[in-house]
Design a protein around this motif. Sequence first.
Motif, mmCIF file in Angstrom:
data_model
loop_
_atom_site.group_PDB
_atom_site.id
_atom_site.type_symbol
_atom_site.label_atom_id
_atom_site.label_comp_id
_atom_site.label_asym_id
_atom_site.label_seq_id
_atom_site.Cartn_x
_atom_site.Cartn_y
_atom_site.Cartn_z
ATOM 1 N N TYR A 120 0.031 -1.681 0.006
ATOM 2 C CA TYR A 120 0.247 0.122 0.436
ATOM 3 C C TYR A 120 0.940 1.146 0.114
ATOM 4 O O TYR A 120 1.107 1.653 1.298
ATOM 5 N N PRO A 121 1.809 1.074 -1.079
ATOM 6 C CA PRO A 121 2.380 2.991 -1.381
ATOM 7 C C PRO A 121 1.661 3.627 -0.698
ATOM 8 O O PRO A 121 2.968 4.735 -0.742
ATOM 9 N N THR A 122 0.142 4.318 -1.508
ATOM 10 C CA THR A 122 -0.014 4.882 -0.499
ATOM 11 C C THR A 122 -0.250 5.738 0.457
ATOM 12 O O THR A 122 -0.978 6.387 1.305
ATOM 13 N N VAL A 123 -0.232 4.843 1.603
ATOM 14 C CA VAL A 123 -0.288 4.773 2.974
ATOM 15 C C VAL A 123 0.451 5.534 3.739
ATOM 16 O O VAL A 123 2.216 5.134 3.328
ATOM 17 N N LYS A 124 0.725 6.167 4.466
ATOM 18 C CA LYS A 124 1.748 7.075 5.340
ATOM 19 C C LYS A 124 1.128 6.873 6.351
ATOM 20 O O LYS A 124 0.437 7.452 6.857
ATOM 21 N N PHE A 125 2.922 6.874 7.316
ATOM 22 C CA PHE A 125 2.319 6.280 8.538
ATOM 23 C C PHE A 125 3.097 7.991 9.541
ATOM 24 O O PHE A 125 4.297 8.311 8.602
ATOM 25 N N ILE A 126 2.732 8.744 10.087
ATOM 26 C CA ILE A 126 3.333 9.516 11.271
ATOM 27 C C ILE A 126 3.602 8.688 12.637
ATOM 28 O O ILE A 126 2.325 8.791 13.556
ATOM 29 N N PHE A 280 -6.494 0.988 19.827
ATOM 30 C CA PHE A 280 -7.428 1.858 18.653
ATOM 31 C C PHE A 280 -8.970 1.833 19.050
ATOM 32 O O PHE A 280 -9.766 1.415 19.679
ATOM 33 N N GLN A 281 -9.379 2.804 18.221
ATOM 34 C CA GLN A 281 -11.180 3.572 17.541
ATOM 35 C C GLN A 281 -11.685 1.898 16.427
ATOM 36 O O GLN A 281 -11.526 2.293 15.690
ATOM 37 N N GLU A 282 -12.769 1.383 16.597
ATOM 38 C CA GLU A 282 -12.984 0.989 14.963
ATOM 39 C C GLU A 282 -13.930 1.567 14.657
ATOM 40 O O GLU A 282 -14.023 3.224 15.486
ATOM 41 N N ASN A 283 -13.748 1.950 13.582
ATOM 42 C CA ASN A 283 -14.941 2.327 12.363
ATOM 43 C C ASN A 283 -14.010 4.118 12.160
ATOM 44 O O ASN A 283 -14.404 5.221 11.716
ATOM 45 N N ASN A 284 -12.284 3.837 12.718
ATOM 46 C CA ASN A 284 -12.094 5.001 12.732
ATOM 47 C C ASN A 284 -11.141 6.082 11.697
ATOM 48 O O ASN A 284 -11.240 6.036 10.830
ATOM 49 N N ASN A 285 -10.493 4.728 11.113
ATOM 50 C CA ASN A 285 -9.653 4.923 9.887
ATOM 51 C C ASN A 285 -9.941 3.278 8.524
ATOM 52 O O ASN A 285 -9.149 2.621 9.163
ATOM 53 N N PRO A 286 -10.096 3.099 7.767
ATOM 54 C CA PRO A 286 -10.877 2.621 7.080
ATOM 55 C C PRO A 286 -9.029 1.298 6.757
ATOM 56 O O PRO A 286 -9.258 0.306 7.390
ATOM 57 N N MET A 287 -8.174 1.906 6.463
ATOM 58 C CA MET A 287 -6.743 2.035 6.131
ATOM 59 C C MET A 287 -5.610 1.098 6.944
ATOM 60 O O MET A 287 -5.435 -0.337 6.940
ATOM 61 N N LEU A 288 -6.446 1.907 8.785
ATOM 62 C CA LEU A 288 -6.004 0.626 10.033
ATOM 63 C C LEU A 288 -6.557 -0.268 9.928
ATOM 64 O O LEU A 288 -5.699 -1.534 10.281
ATOM 65 N N ASP A 289 -8.014 -0.466 9.639
ATOM 66 C CA ASP A 289 -8.140 -1.990 9.678
ATOM 67 C C ASP A 289 -7.148 -3.447 9.057
ATOM 68 O O ASP A 289 -6.549 -4.237 9.387
ATOM 69 N N GLU A 290 -7.116 -2.252 7.647
ATOM 70 C CA GLU A 290 -6.134 -3.804 6.330
ATOM 71 C C GLU A 290 -4.550 -3.508 7.463
ATOM 72 O O GLU A 290 -3.907 -4.902 7.058
ATOM 73 N N PHE A 291 -4.038 -2.642 7.797
ATOM 74 C CA PHE A 291 -2.710 -2.745 8.573
ATOM 75 C C PHE A 291 -3.214 -3.720 9.884
ATOM 76 O O PHE A 291 -2.077 -4.720 9.740
ATOM 77 N N LEU A 292 -3.895 -3.405 10.727
ATOM 78 C CA LEU A 292 -3.532 -4.518 11.873
ATOM 79 C C LEU A 292 -4.303 -6.229 11.072
ATOM 80 O O LEU A 292 -3.968 -7.451 11.614
ATOM 81 N N ASN A 293 -5.789 -6.277 10.349
ATOM 82 C CA ASN A 293 -5.456 -7.455 9.586
ATOM 83 C C ASN A 293 -4.265 -8.030 8.775
ATOM 84 O O ASN A 293 -3.584 -9.237 9.164
ATOM 85 N N PHE A 294 -3.196 -6.656 8.044
ATOM 86 C CA PHE A 294 -1.447 -7.171 7.819
ATOM 87 C C PHE A 294 -1.142 -7.892 9.231
ATOM 88 O O PHE A 294 0.070 -9.115 8.567
ATOM 89 N N VAL A 295 -1.000 -6.805 9.723
ATOM 90 C CA VAL A 295 -0.043 -7.114 11.374
ATOM 91 C C VAL A 295 -0.549 -8.559 11.955
ATOM 92 O O VAL A 295 0.358 -9.489 12.225
ATOM 93 N N HIS A 296 -1.641 -9.173 11.908
ATOM 94 C CA HIS A 296 -1.950 -10.055 12.445
ATOM 95 C C HIS A 296 -1.393 -11.567 11.564
ATOM 96 O O HIS A 296 -1.332 -12.552 12.285
ATOM 97 N N GLN A 297 -1.921 -11.320 10.596
ATOM 98 C CA GLN A 297 -1.418 -12.149 9.520
ATOM 99 C C GLN A 297 -0.070 -12.606 9.214
ATOM 100 O O GLN A 297 0.194 -13.922 9.025
ATOM 101 N N ASN A 298 0.334 -11.806 9.046
ATOM 102 C CA ASN A 298 2.261 -11.567 9.351
ATOM 103 C C ASN A 298 2.595 -11.890 10.681
ATOM 104 O O ASN A 298 4.055 -12.715 10.025
ATOM 105 N N ARG A 299 2.593 -11.652 11.475
ATOM 106 C CA ARG A 299 3.369 -11.830 12.607
ATOM 107 C C ARG A 299 2.584 -12.172 13.840
ATOM 108 O O ARG A 299 2.368 -10.902 15.105
#
Length: 303
Positions: A120-126, A280-299
């Motif tokens: 997801y190259p258009t996602v920027k983390f601050i 985190f808060q649910e339904n706050n940032n849709p891309m955050l859900d993608e990231f958390l799922n990615f974390v869960h699947q990979n580590r």
Amino acid sequence: MKLSTLRYFVEVATENSFTKASQNLFISQPTLSRRIQELESELGVTLFNRNNTNNLILSPEGKQLLVKVRDVLDQIDSISGMFDPDSVTNNNVTLIKVGCLSNFDYSELYNLIEQFKIQYPTVKFIIEQGSPMELNDGLLSRTYDLVLNLDNYISSNDVLKTSLYKKNNLQVAIQNNHRLASKQEIKFSDLTDETLILIERNKSPLVFDYVINQCLKHGFHAKANYYVKNLDEGLSKTSLGEGISFLYSGMDNGYLSKKYRVKFLNLNEEKSSQNLVYAFQENNNPMLDEFLNFVHQNRSDLY
């Protein structure tokens, strides 16, 4: 050779400082130093030298590598986004704002962020650091999408969701030849006659207050002869035999005890465990859900 290590190398070369680079990358300085040493061993060259004023400078081999690595990373970033219609046409950027405690080792999380950004190259983390209360307030006010905080500082309500990031308990660091070195764990009562080294309260209020209160609870006043600005400074003094320092187990990346030639002992106290969680808060940032799922699947072993 890991992609994240190459990015670490570029950051150190850009800043000419392990300290500044580790702050920018939000990983501990020992972790960053170890990764650069591994890269040097893999390549069989020295990438950085220090001059007479102890400044960090690139070696001739380091300069050659920097040119190549920057070119490689530019190409990888270009390839990652070449088939993404958003990155090509609209160049939309989605922000994920992360708040975290200082001094803890987040190298595994940073590696996951690097892997996620390839997909997801258009996602920027601050990423920002803050105190436990600041992180909790920032999460409730939606200043942050995600925070990594000690579990007892997360507000209990139906809005916030948490999951374990890393088990965490308070430890002491002692010299390898210290009288307590034969033990696997100790109690605060064992520290009655010891000189203690504490990180300044404004830098680490959790450890500071807990140690002072536990000493009083066990009937003695803490002999805190040194107040240091960070964990590395405290461990350096312990290594020199100037006292016992404190850290959370989540701050150790497996390299600190070897670097400072110290031993870490667990404190056998009822409330010394404070796990590090992400919230985190649910339904706050849709891309955050993608990231958390990615974390869960990979580590998933992180949890």
